[in-house]
Design a protein around this motif. Structure first.
Motif, PDB file in Angstrom:
ATOM      1  N   UNK A   1       0.905  -1.076   0.114  1.00 18.50           N
ATOM      2  CA  UNK A   1       0.034  -0.139  -0.198  1.00 18.50           C
ATOM      3  C   UNK A   1       0.890   1.417  -0.059  1.00 18.50           C
ATOM      4  N   UNK A   2       1.127   2.098  -1.255  1.00 17.02           N
ATOM      5  CA  UNK A   2       2.176   3.054  -1.308  1.00 17.02           C
ATOM      6  C   UNK A   2       1.251   4.069  -1.385  1.00 17.02           C
ATOM      7  N   UNK A   3       1.305   5.359  -0.701  1.00 16.44           N
ATOM      8  CA  UNK A   3       0.623   6.411  -0.689  1.00 16.44           C
ATOM      9  C   UNK A   3       1.515   7.729  -1.305  1.00 16.44           C
ATOM     10  N   UNK A   4       0.768   8.330  -2.246  1.00 14.69           N
ATOM     11  CA  UNK A   4       1.491   9.442  -2.757  1.00 14.69           C
ATOM     12  C   UNK A   4       0.376  10.744  -2.661  1.00 14.69           C
ATOM     13  N   UNK A   5       0.907  11.789  -2.219  1.00 12.80           N
ATOM     14  CA  UNK A   5      -0.159  12.842  -1.795  1.00 12.80           C
ATOM     15  C   UNK A   5       0.115  14.084  -2.795  1.00 12.80           C
ATOM     16  N   UNK A   6      -0.712  14.772  -3.205  1.00  8.38           N
ATOM     17  CA  UNK A   6      -0.657  15.854  -4.448  1.00  8.38           C
ATOM     18  C   UNK A   6      -2.140  16.090  -4.904  1.00  8.38           C
ATOM     19  N   UNK A   7      -2.003  17.132  -5.862  1.00  4.96           N
ATOM     20  CA  UNK A   7      -3.299  17.362  -6.692  1.00  4.96           C
ATOM     21  C   UNK A   7      -3.083  17.258  -8.005  1.00  4.96           C
ATOM     22  N   UNK A   8      -1.873  16.863  -8.494  1.00  7.15           N
ATOM     23  CA  UNK A   8      -1.707  16.580  -9.734  1.00  7.15           C
ATOM     24  C   UNK A   8      -0.559  15.312  -9.960  1.00  7.15           C
TER      25      UNK A   8
ATOM     26  N   UNK B   1       3.631  14.333 -10.836  1.00  4.83           N
ATOM     27  CA  UNK B   1       4.404  15.434  -9.990  1.00  4.83           C
ATOM     28  C   UNK B   1       5.800  15.160  -9.751  1.00  4.83           C
ATOM     29  N   UNK B   2       6.214  15.297  -8.600  1.00  8.42           N
ATOM     30  CA  UNK B   2       7.620  15.076  -8.226  1.00  8.42           C
ATOM     31  C   UNK B   2       8.039  13.489  -7.936  1.00  8.42           C
ATOM     32  N   UNK B   3       7.130  12.911  -7.977  1.00 10.17           N
ATOM     33  CA  UNK B   3       7.157  11.428  -7.621  1.00 10.17           C
ATOM     34  C   UNK B   3       7.771  10.458  -8.638  1.00 10.17           C
ATOM     35  N   UNK B   4       9.136  10.346  -8.755  1.00  7.92           N
ATOM     36  CA  UNK B   4       9.807   9.485  -9.767  1.00  7.92           C
ATOM     37  C   UNK B   4       9.283   8.150  -9.631  1.00  7.92           C
ATOM     38  N   UNK B   5       9.456   7.330  -8.544  1.00 11.62           N
ATOM     39  CA  UNK B   5       8.777   6.259  -8.337  1.00 11.62           C
ATOM     40  C   UNK B   5       7.594   5.980  -8.951  1.00 11.62           C
ATOM     41  N   UNK B   6       6.573   6.889  -8.741  1.00 10.24           N
ATOM     42  CA  UNK B   6       5.121   6.646  -8.981  1.00 10.24           C
ATOM     43  C   UNK B   6       5.055   6.868 -10.370  1.00 10.24           C
TER      44      UNK B   6
END
Length: 251
Positions: free
Chosen positions: A79-86, A89-94
């Motif tokens: 269970x991985x969580x990434x926060x943001x509105x777009x 973004x800056x999440x390279x892993x995502x």
């Protein structure tokens, strides 16, 4: 004008001890009296697939959010969580996850296919299940602002139970919390009802605690409107949500 006697009186009125603070659980961060950790799966569940939460920043401020239950119920890498509105973004892993062939987006777009079709014609042993964590307007805004999501194979769940999140009013009967959505999705993909049964236990415990402490059980807005018990006029946005929910059930 400075009045020394008033100043001293104000100082004397300050309590000598700090205000009482309730003990808070280190895991779920709920007050100890309403902690649901005893209902979490032990050991944590480890499905083949994993849940990817795209969480709107406003969700962190909700005191009764269910995403935390999901995170505490599954192995950390499931269970991985990434926060943001777009996103990404800056999440390279995502960015890597979203472009993998076995990634699915749970989103009721016109092109979304029934999840049972994926289960029946499965070509992968595991999936990345992307779920947007937020209210429906927030989820729609995230989807619109994130073009990469539009290219992901999209799925929907047609056979949906009534939400067990009974202390929160849902817009329509088919609306589920993030936890319930993930639990049902994993149960179908893993072909194992343990995910639905075990993942929903902390939600049931929390709802029972809240009701015992003064909360009331809520029906959905759709249910109350149909039974003429909704106390407000129906706005354009709610009317659109209800139409979409009805269209999904009949598709």
């Amino acid at each position: 004008m400075f009045n020394e006697s008033d100043f001293l009186a104000d100082l004397a009125s300050i309590p000598p001890d700090p205000p009482f603070m309730r003990n808070v659980c280190n895991e779920c961060h709920r007050p100890s009296t309403v902690c649901y950790c005893s209902s979490l799966p032990n050991p944590r569940l480890c499905p083949h697939s994993r849940i990817i939460l795209l969480q709107h920043p406003a969700e962190e401020k909700r005191c009764l959010r269910t995403a935390t239950m999901l995170q505490l119920s599954l192995e950390a890498n499931k269970c991985l969580t990434f926060k943001g509105k777009r996103f990404p973004g800056r999440h390279d892993e995502l960015n890597e996850i979203l472009t993998e062939a076995n990634t699915l987006l749970l989103y009721p777009s016109p092109s979304a296919v029934d999840i049972t079709e994926i289960v029946k014609d499965s070509v992968h042993s595991s999936y990345n299940i992307v779920i947007i964590d937020g209210t429906w307007p927030q989820a729609k805004a995230i989807y619109t602002a994130s073009p990469i999501l539009h290219s992901i194979k999209q799925i929907k769940i047609l056979d949906i139970d009534i939400s067990r999140y009974i202390i929160r009013t849902q817009p329509a009967d088919g609306c589920l919390s993030t936890l319930e959505t993930a639990a049902l999705t994993l149960s179908l993909l893993e072909k194992n009802g343990i995910y639905k049964n075990e993942l929903l236990k902390p939600l049931q415990t929390m709802c029972e605690y809240q009701i015992q402490n003064g909360a009331v059980s809520h029906q959905s807005k759709e249910f109350r409107i149909k039974n003429n018990s909704y106390p407000k006029l129906i706005g354009k946005r709610l009317n659109k949500v209800l139409r979409n929910a009805d269209s999904m059930r009949n598709s």
